[in-house]
Design a protein around this motif. Sequence first.
Motif, PDB file in Angstrom:
ATOM      1  N   ASP A 249      -5.544 -90.925 117.151  1.00 21.79           N
ATOM      2  CA  ASP A 249      -5.734 -89.731 117.975  1.00 21.79           C
ATOM      3  C   ASP A 249      -5.154 -89.884 119.376  1.00 21.79           C
ATOM      4  O   ASP A 249      -4.395 -89.039 119.851  1.00 21.79           O
ATOM      5  N   GLU A 250      -5.490 -90.981 120.051  1.00 24.03           N
ATOM      6  CA  GLU A 250      -5.267 -91.069 121.493  1.00 24.03           C
ATOM      7  C   GLU A 250      -3.801 -91.036 121.917  1.00 24.03           C
ATOM      8  O   GLU A 250      -3.409 -90.250 122.788  1.00 24.03           O
ATOM      9  N   THR A 251      -2.957 -91.907 121.348  1.00 19.46           N
ATOM     10  CA  THR A 251      -1.572 -92.015 121.835  1.00 19.46           C
ATOM     11  C   THR A 251      -0.803 -90.712 121.654  1.00 19.46           C
ATOM     12  O   THR A 251      -0.149 -90.221 122.586  1.00 19.46           O
ATOM     13  N   SER A 252      -0.901 -90.122 120.471  1.00 18.16           N
ATOM     14  CA  SER A 252      -0.162 -88.882 120.212  1.00 18.16           C
ATOM     15  C   SER A 252      -0.688 -87.733 121.060  1.00 18.16           C
ATOM     16  O   SER A 252       0.084 -86.990 121.668  1.00 18.16           O
ATOM     17  N   ARG A 253      -2.003 -87.590 121.095  1.00 20.91           N
ATOM     18  CA  ARG A 253      -2.604 -86.471 121.841  1.00 20.91           C
ATOM     19  C   ARG A 253      -2.234 -86.537 123.317  1.00 20.91           C
ATOM     20  O   ARG A 253      -1.785 -85.549 123.911  1.00 20.91           O
ATOM     21  N   LEU A 254      -2.398 -87.712 123.915  1.00 23.03           N
ATOM     22  CA  LEU A 254      -2.128 -87.833 125.348  1.00 23.03           C
ATOM     23  C   LEU A 254      -0.640 -87.709 125.654  1.00 23.03           C
ATOM     24  O   LEU A 254      -0.250 -87.188 126.705  1.00 23.03           O
ATOM     25  N   SER A 255       0.222 -88.164 124.740  1.00 21.97           N
ATOM     26  CA  SER A 255       1.670 -88.005 124.947  1.00 21.97           C
ATOM     27  C   SER A 255       2.083 -86.542 124.868  1.00 21.97           C
ATOM     28  O   SER A 255       2.929 -86.077 125.638  1.00 21.97           O
ATOM     29  N   MET A 256       1.506 -85.798 123.932  1.00 19.43           N
ATOM     30  CA  MET A 256       1.817 -84.375 123.809  1.00 19.43           C
ATOM     31  C   MET A 256       1.435 -83.612 125.079  1.00 19.43           C
ATOM     32  O   MET A 256       2.211 -82.793 125.586  1.00 19.43           O
ATOM     33  N   ILE A 257       0.221 -83.889 125.576  1.00 20.70           N
ATOM     34  CA  ILE A 257      -0.236 -83.196 126.781  1.00 20.70           C
ATOM     35  C   ILE A 257       0.673 -83.543 127.953  1.00 20.70           C
ATOM     36  O   ILE A 257       1.100 -82.672 128.722  1.00 20.70           O
ATOM     37  N   ASP A 258       0.993 -84.830 128.079  1.00 18.64           N
ATOM     38  CA  ASP A 258       1.866 -85.265 129.170  1.00 18.64           C
ATOM     39  C   ASP A 258       3.241 -84.614 129.080  1.00 18.64           C
ATOM     40  O   ASP A 258       3.848 -84.279 130.100  1.00 18.64           O
ATOM     41  N   VAL A 287       9.553 -89.146 125.917  1.00 16.49           N
ATOM     42  CA  VAL A 287       8.191 -88.638 126.124  1.00 16.49           C
ATOM     43  C   VAL A 287       7.179 -89.776 125.953  1.00 16.49           C
ATOM     44  O   VAL A 287       6.246 -89.936 126.749  1.00 16.49           O
ATOM     45  N   LEU A 288       7.370 -90.593 124.924  1.00 16.62           N
ATOM     46  CA  LEU A 288       6.456 -91.703 124.675  1.00 16.62           C
ATOM     47  C   LEU A 288       6.545 -92.763 125.770  1.00 16.62           C
ATOM     48  O   LEU A 288       5.520 -93.302 126.210  1.00 16.62           O
ATOM     49  N   ARG A 289       7.763 -93.091 126.219  1.00 17.65           N
ATOM     50  CA  ARG A 289       7.915 -94.070 127.293  1.00 17.65           C
ATOM     51  C   ARG A 289       7.258 -93.565 128.570  1.00 17.65           C
ATOM     52  O   ARG A 289       6.549 -94.297 129.259  1.00 17.65           O
ATOM     53  N   TRP A 290       7.529 -92.312 128.897  1.00 19.82           N
ATOM     54  CA  TRP A 290       7.047 -91.744 130.146  1.00 19.82           C
ATOM     55  C   TRP A 290       5.516 -91.694 130.183  1.00 19.82           C
ATOM     56  O   TRP A 290       4.896 -92.008 131.193  1.00 19.82           O
ATOM     57  N   ALA A 291       4.907 -91.315 129.084  1.00 19.77           N
ATOM     58  CA  ALA A 291       3.447 -91.155 129.039  1.00 19.77           C
ATOM     59  C   ALA A 291       2.723 -92.503 128.980  1.00 19.77           C
ATOM     60  O   ALA A 291       1.730 -92.710 129.683  1.00 19.77           O
ATOM     61  N   ILE A 348       7.735 -99.952 124.825  1.00 19.55           N
ATOM     62  CA  ILE A 348       6.698-100.652 124.051  1.00 19.55           C
ATOM     63  C   ILE A 348       5.382 -99.862 124.073  1.00 19.55           C
ATOM     64  O   ILE A 348       4.301-100.434 124.108  1.00 19.55           O
ATOM     65  N   THR A 349       5.499 -98.558 124.015  1.00 18.22           N
ATOM     66  CA  THR A 349       4.315 -97.696 123.984  1.00 18.22           C
ATOM     67  C   THR A 349       3.432 -98.005 122.781  1.00 18.22           C
ATOM     68  O   THR A 349       2.203 -97.882 122.863  1.00 18.22           O
ATOM     69  N   PHE A 350       4.044 -98.423 121.672  1.00 19.33           N
ATOM     70  CA  PHE A 350       3.272 -98.763 120.476  1.00 19.33           C
ATOM     71  C   PHE A 350       3.035-100.267 120.347  1.00 19.33           C
ATOM     72  O   PHE A 350       2.648-100.747 119.280  1.00 19.33           O
ATOM     73  N   GLY A 351       3.259-101.011 121.428  1.00 19.76           N
ATOM     74  CA  GLY A 351       3.079-102.442 121.370  1.00 19.76           C
ATOM     75  C   GLY A 351       4.294-103.136 120.766  1.00 19.76           C
ATOM     76  O   GLY A 351       5.392-102.566 120.673  1.00 19.76           O
ATOM     77  N   TYR A 352       4.089-104.365 120.314  1.00 18.21           N
ATOM     78  CA  TYR A 352       5.187-105.175 119.788  1.00 18.21           C
ATOM     79  C   TYR A 352       4.581-106.364 119.050  1.00 18.21           C
ATOM     80  O   TYR A 352       3.428-106.720 119.266  1.00 18.21           O
ATOM     81  N   GLY A 353       5.386-106.970 118.178  1.00 19.42           N
ATOM     82  CA  GLY A 353       4.953-108.184 117.502  1.00 19.42           C
ATOM     83  C   GLY A 353       4.005-107.915 116.350  1.00 19.42           C
ATOM     84  O   GLY A 353       3.989-106.820 115.773  1.00 19.42           O
ATOM     85  N   THR A 396      -4.485 -93.651 129.845  1.00 19.48           N
ATOM     86  CA  THR A 396      -4.153 -92.742 130.938  1.00 19.48           C
ATOM     87  C   THR A 396      -3.665 -91.427 130.359  1.00 19.48           C
ATOM     88  O   THR A 396      -3.020 -91.403 129.299  1.00 19.48           O
ATOM     89  N   GLY A 397      -3.992 -90.346 131.028  1.00 24.03           N
ATOM     90  CA  GLY A 397      -3.550 -89.044 130.551  1.00 24.03           C
ATOM     91  C   GLY A 397      -4.482 -87.947 131.010  1.00 24.03           C
ATOM     92  O   GLY A 397      -5.347 -88.150 131.863  1.00 24.03           O
ATOM     93  N   LEU A 398      -4.296 -86.776 130.419  1.00 25.78           N
ATOM     94  CA  LEU A 398      -5.020 -85.581 130.837  1.00 25.78           C
ATOM     95  C   LEU A 398      -5.924 -85.076 129.725  1.00 25.78           C
ATOM     96  O   LEU A 398      -5.579 -85.156 128.542  1.00 25.78           O
TER      97      LEU A 398
END
Length: 423
Positions: A249-258, A287-291, A348-353, A396-398
């Motif tokens: 839920d969190e990453t997609s939702r907050l990226s969309m709002i941003d 969008v993903l990098r920025w958010a 690396i919005t989705f992490g790495y490794g 972080t986000g709205l």
Amino acid sequence: MTAYTMPMPDDISTIDLTCPRTFEENDLSEYWRQLRTARPLHWHPPVGDAPGFWVVSRYADVMALYKENKRLTSEKGNVLVTLLSGGDSAAGKMLAVTDGAMHRNLRNVLLKSFSPHSLKPIIDRVRTNTTRLVVEAVRRGECDFATDVAEHIPLNTISDLLGVPTADREFLLSLTKSALSSDEEGQSATDAWLARNEILLYFSELVAERRARPTEDVISVLANSTVEGELLTEEVIVLNCYSLILGGDETSRLSMIDSVQTLSRHPDQWQLLRDRKVTLESATEEVLRWATPAMHFGRRAVADVELHGQVIAAGDVVTLWNSSANRDEEVFADPYVFDLNRSPNKHITFGYGPHFCIGAYLGRAEVNAMIDALRTYTTGFEITGEPQRIHSNFLTGLCSLPTRFQPDEAALAAYETESGARL
């Protein structure tokens, strides 16, 4: 524009990364710049009864430590809240806080449901649902984009995957918004704990149902999968459902709002998107990098690690800051410029490794569907009220973004004609 109420202090050692208000009240761009330049491995002093911890800010270092799964472990917690409180009770059972063979085995079980092939029907529904929600919002003219549109896409998507009944989804949404962050500063640690436990209890009941009557959803896959010849325990299944519903839920939702707030501030980039002078794939990545909704993840050292002439000692907590790495001048040209045509864009919005987000493909598809619907059905939009930030030291986000849309009448008419024909 976000109004920060406090200037950056001259002494960066006074910045408290454990306090959610730090992220609400300060523009930390200069803080991260200074750390990357002069203190790439920075010791954050103890706060109250919590121990101090290491702060890693450079992209290359963050990447290297994400890959380090011998001398660093996730099984003592993977975010500040759990790392500083002594550990995570889900360690060794939930994918995000499990290492070694159990992590590999659990990940392989879940990958069956998160492969591009398996996700195709889910992503088709994402596009349909996203288009409908955006069209409805544009037709109304004004809405709170966060609560009226973005909230309803990722949670419904992951709920489809997990097999959560439609009637239960609003209840789950209210819990997920309280479990890792809150819309208001006043929420206590007890409220967050109660929300997390409500989610666990909910999935415990759903797992029991799927054990008895399996379907095609992820819970049924988990309930009937074996690791080293043994069925997964109810506790393992419930904890991983909890992890998926929060992470999904969190990453997609907050990226969309941003994306809506950021595009409203960058009309040149919005025009490029509207004119099809930038690909949806490239726009999605920027969008993903920025958010960068998940600001950090963390590990605990189980053996000494040397970095930049200092030693992260066994037992130390080390935090890896995606929000800084995604603005690293050594990796991203003009990192503080929002550029939908940015290439390369290895954020690396989705992490790495080993712990790279298992839902990254789905998250990208959700953001892609959103910006496609926006560029198709509205000629532009403006923010009509004060955005409200979430309260968290992890995300972080709205949580609120009052928005007014200008409709693309031709595109809306075509959509409505096609929808009527299908009916």
